[in-house]
Design a protein around this motif. Sequence first.
Motif, PDB file in Angstrom:
ATOM      1  N   UNK A 190       1.705  19.900  23.442  1.00 44.87           N
ATOM      2  CA  UNK A 190       2.747  19.915  24.473  1.00 44.87           C
ATOM      3  C   UNK A 190       2.124  19.976  25.866  1.00 44.87           C
ATOM      4  N   UNK A 191       1.096  20.789  26.010  1.00 47.93           N
ATOM      5  CA  UNK A 191       0.418  20.892  27.303  1.00 47.93           C
ATOM      6  C   UNK A 191      -0.215  19.561  27.701  1.00 47.93           C
ATOM      7  N   UNK A 192      -0.826  18.882  26.738  1.00 47.38           N
ATOM      8  CA  UNK A 192      -1.431  17.577  27.041  1.00 47.38           C
ATOM      9  C   UNK A 192      -0.380  16.583  27.530  1.00 47.38           C
ATOM     10  N   UNK A 193       0.774  16.576  26.882  1.00 52.15           N
ATOM     11  CA  UNK A 193       1.835  15.649  27.280  1.00 52.15           C
ATOM     12  C   UNK A 193       2.377  15.998  28.657  1.00 52.15           C
ATOM     13  N   UNK A 194       2.529  17.291  28.945  1.00 52.87           N
ATOM     14  CA  UNK A 194       3.020  17.698  30.266  1.00 52.87           C
ATOM     15  C   UNK A 194       2.050  17.297  31.359  1.00 52.87           C
ATOM     16  N   UNK A 195       0.760  17.405  31.082  1.00 53.47           N
ATOM     17  CA  UNK A 195      -0.240  16.979  32.064  1.00 53.47           C
ATOM     18  C   UNK A 195      -0.156  15.476  32.317  1.00 53.47           C
ATOM     19  N   UNK A 196       0.066  14.721  31.272  1.00 54.24           N
ATOM     20  CA  UNK A 196       0.183  13.267  31.421  1.00 54.24           C
ATOM     21  C   UNK A 196       1.378  12.928  32.300  1.00 54.24           C
ATOM     22  N   UNK A 197       2.457  13.713  32.152  1.00 54.33           N
ATOM     23  CA  UNK A 197       3.657  13.475  32.944  1.00 54.33           C
ATOM     24  C   UNK A 197       3.528  13.981  34.379  1.00 54.33           C
ATOM     25  N   UNK A 198       2.421  14.684  34.689  1.00 52.20           N
ATOM     26  CA  UNK A 198       2.169  15.126  36.055  1.00 52.20           C
ATOM     27  C   UNK A 198       2.599  16.538  36.374  1.00 52.20           C
ATOM     28  N   UNK A 199       2.922  17.333  35.357  1.00 54.98           N
ATOM     29  CA  UNK A 199       3.320  18.723  35.589  1.00 54.98           C
ATOM     30  C   UNK A 199       2.075  19.611  35.565  1.00 54.98           C
ATOM     31  N   UNK A 200       1.798  20.257  36.696  1.00 54.45           N
ATOM     32  CA  UNK A 200       0.638  21.137  36.792  1.00 54.45           C
ATOM     33  C   UNK A 200       1.015  22.609  36.827  1.00 54.45           C
ATOM     34  N   UNK A 201       2.117  22.948  37.480  1.00 51.50           N
ATOM     35  CA  UNK A 201       2.497  24.352  37.645  1.00 51.50           C
ATOM     36  C   UNK A 201       3.838  24.635  36.972  1.00 51.50           C
ATOM     37  N   UNK A 202       4.092  25.927  36.750  1.00 52.31           N
ATOM     38  CA  UNK A 202       5.359  26.343  36.152  1.00 52.31           C
ATOM     39  C   UNK A 202       6.514  26.000  37.081  1.00 52.31           C
ATOM     40  N   UNK A 203       6.301  26.115  38.390  1.00 56.37           N
ATOM     41  CA  UNK A 203       7.356  25.796  39.341  1.00 56.37           C
ATOM     42  C   UNK A 203       7.792  24.348  39.251  1.00 56.37           C
ATOM     43  N   UNK A 204       6.841  23.437  39.111  1.00 54.37           N
ATOM     44  CA  UNK A 204       7.196  22.019  38.979  1.00 54.37           C
ATOM     45  C   UNK A 204       8.005  21.778  37.710  1.00 54.37           C
ATOM     46  N   UNK A 205       7.670  22.481  36.659  1.00 52.41           N
ATOM     47  CA  UNK A 205       8.363  22.295  35.381  1.00 52.41           C
ATOM     48  C   UNK A 205       9.751  22.930  35.410  1.00 52.41           C
ATOM     49  N   UNK A 206       9.852  24.135  35.982  1.00 50.94           N
ATOM     50  CA  UNK A 206      11.123  24.853  35.975  1.00 50.94           C
ATOM     51  C   UNK A 206      12.169  24.185  36.857  1.00 50.94           C
ATOM     52  N   UNK A 207      11.763  23.356  37.809  1.00 52.06           N
ATOM     53  CA  UNK A 207      12.718  22.715  38.718  1.00 52.06           C
ATOM     54  C   UNK A 207      13.320  21.438  38.150  1.00 52.06           C
ATOM     55  N   UNK A 208      12.849  21.014  36.973  1.00 50.71           N
ATOM     56  CA  UNK A 208      13.317  19.759  36.397  1.00 50.71           C
ATOM     57  C   UNK A 208      14.599  19.959  35.575  1.00 50.71           C
ATOM     58  N   UNK A 209      15.409  18.911  35.427  1.00 58.51           N
ATOM     59  CA  UNK A 209      16.582  18.984  34.529  1.00 58.51           C
ATOM     60  C   UNK A 209      16.136  19.308  33.103  1.00 58.51           C
ATOM     61  N   UNK A 210      16.874  20.146  32.417  1.00 55.82           N
ATOM     62  CA  UNK A 210      16.445  20.629  31.114  1.00 55.82           C
ATOM     63  C   UNK A 210      16.647  19.612  29.999  1.00 55.82           C
TER      64      UNK A 210
END
Length: 509
Positions: A190-210
């Motif tokens: 999951x972490x590898x896929x999130x990195x590919x999508x450009x998510x580096x920090x928790x803030x960037x991830x938490x601000x996205x539509x669920x």
Amino acid sequence: MMQRVISVYLPTWPTDRLRRLPDGAAPPRDVPLVLKGSDGRRRVVTAVDDFAFSLGIRVGMPVAKAQALVNDLHLIDAQPEADLAELEALALWGLRRYSPLVMIDPPDGLVLDITGAAHLHGGEGALLNDIVAQLGGKGVCARVALSETWGASYAFARYYAGPVTLIEAGQTNERLLRLPVEALRLPAHTLDSLRVLGFDTIGELASQPRAPLTLRFGPELFRRIDMAFGRLAQPISPAEPPEMIVTRRAFFEPIGAPETIAKYTRFLVEDLCERLEEAGEGVLQLDLRCTRVDNRVEAVQIRTAKPVRDQRRLSKLLCDKIETIEPGFGIERMVLAATHTGLLSPQQILATYGEAETRDVEDLWDTLHNRFGATSRIYRTAPSPSDIPERAVKRLSPHSRDMGSARNARFRRPFRLLRPPEPMQTMALLPDHPPVSFQWRGNRYRVTAADGPERVRGEWWQTEKETGKVRDYFILQVEGGERFWAFRTGDGQNDDTGALRWYMHGKFA
């Protein structure tokens, strides 16, 4: 009351555990230590000590590459079962010392819920520093973090610099936003896929539509985020060794009234004391844990000076703290655990049958300690065999049998000592004359009578700085009748005995 949770991270736990083995079984300390295990068919490094890490060896590195980098590696097979067993023993240590809610966080951590308990250890900062210091004394490297949730504390302990991280109440969410997504304890793929999508920090991830991310990664992604931010409960299951004496009670309908909680607390104490009597033991530490319908655990912890098996005394100590329990929508389960026990003394056994000769102060000590916290605040004093006034009295536990030394009983001493002695300006003749007048704390005094000097020499066996040092003490009576206790450093003849400065050290009644 806002929840406060500590995460203890032990970055080199497997190697630290091996270093703590008895002499002869522990690996040599002058050789880098590496543990190896299997990852499929590959032999990889599973743990390294600080020495090996400084040489460039990392966890996950192939063993062959590690051996090529460093010739004299001390290679040992990883022992995850032994690591887990010792971690459980460490959790029991934390249970007895810091909190009634301590859980292991495999493979290299502990979780402590200290809600409402920090004041017993001098505050949150003092508690965190004490954990690091105590583990360091045991040869275990530790990093600790304190915040409002388990998930957040886990992240801060592992991704913040420094051995101690204290996040004040209300700042947890803001600080979490800047941490990397690895802090959420997500699976590697999951972490590898999130990195590919450009998510580096928790803030960037938490601000996205669920919805889109949940559809792609499943519900675990935002469940981890909600637990870290405190939107979703993350219950802590306390460690309970098999030998621990525990009583439980579950309720068909949740309870919440203080008098109802007190009633069932007394029932649990009665059952526990019967089991303690069968074991021939008494309680030194007792934990009452109340599980609410929302899975949050409210805990109360009491400690006693000596092993206790008196139902009325234990019930009173526990019931005095029931007001700290927040039942929420109700409590569905109560657990009473004797986390630390000991054998009763013959005098205590006689007291059980009403045959004790004298009544001790343990009952009062227990009440004060559990109400106000650290035992250093509750003490009695006794004379100590030292000529240095500030060392002539020592602090003792209230239940200590030490009566102290009568060596200095014949000397006149003021009822109040200043700590430390305060400088004063004087007019005096040397070498053995008392002051004619002196100025202290902005006031000028004229001496009408004096007694002295009483010479006190430095205790060279305590510290080298006191070798050859001299103090000459005088009792000074001033106009108005007040009597002071002052001293001059040095004998007035030899420079190495002191600098001929005057200090106020006390005041007589």
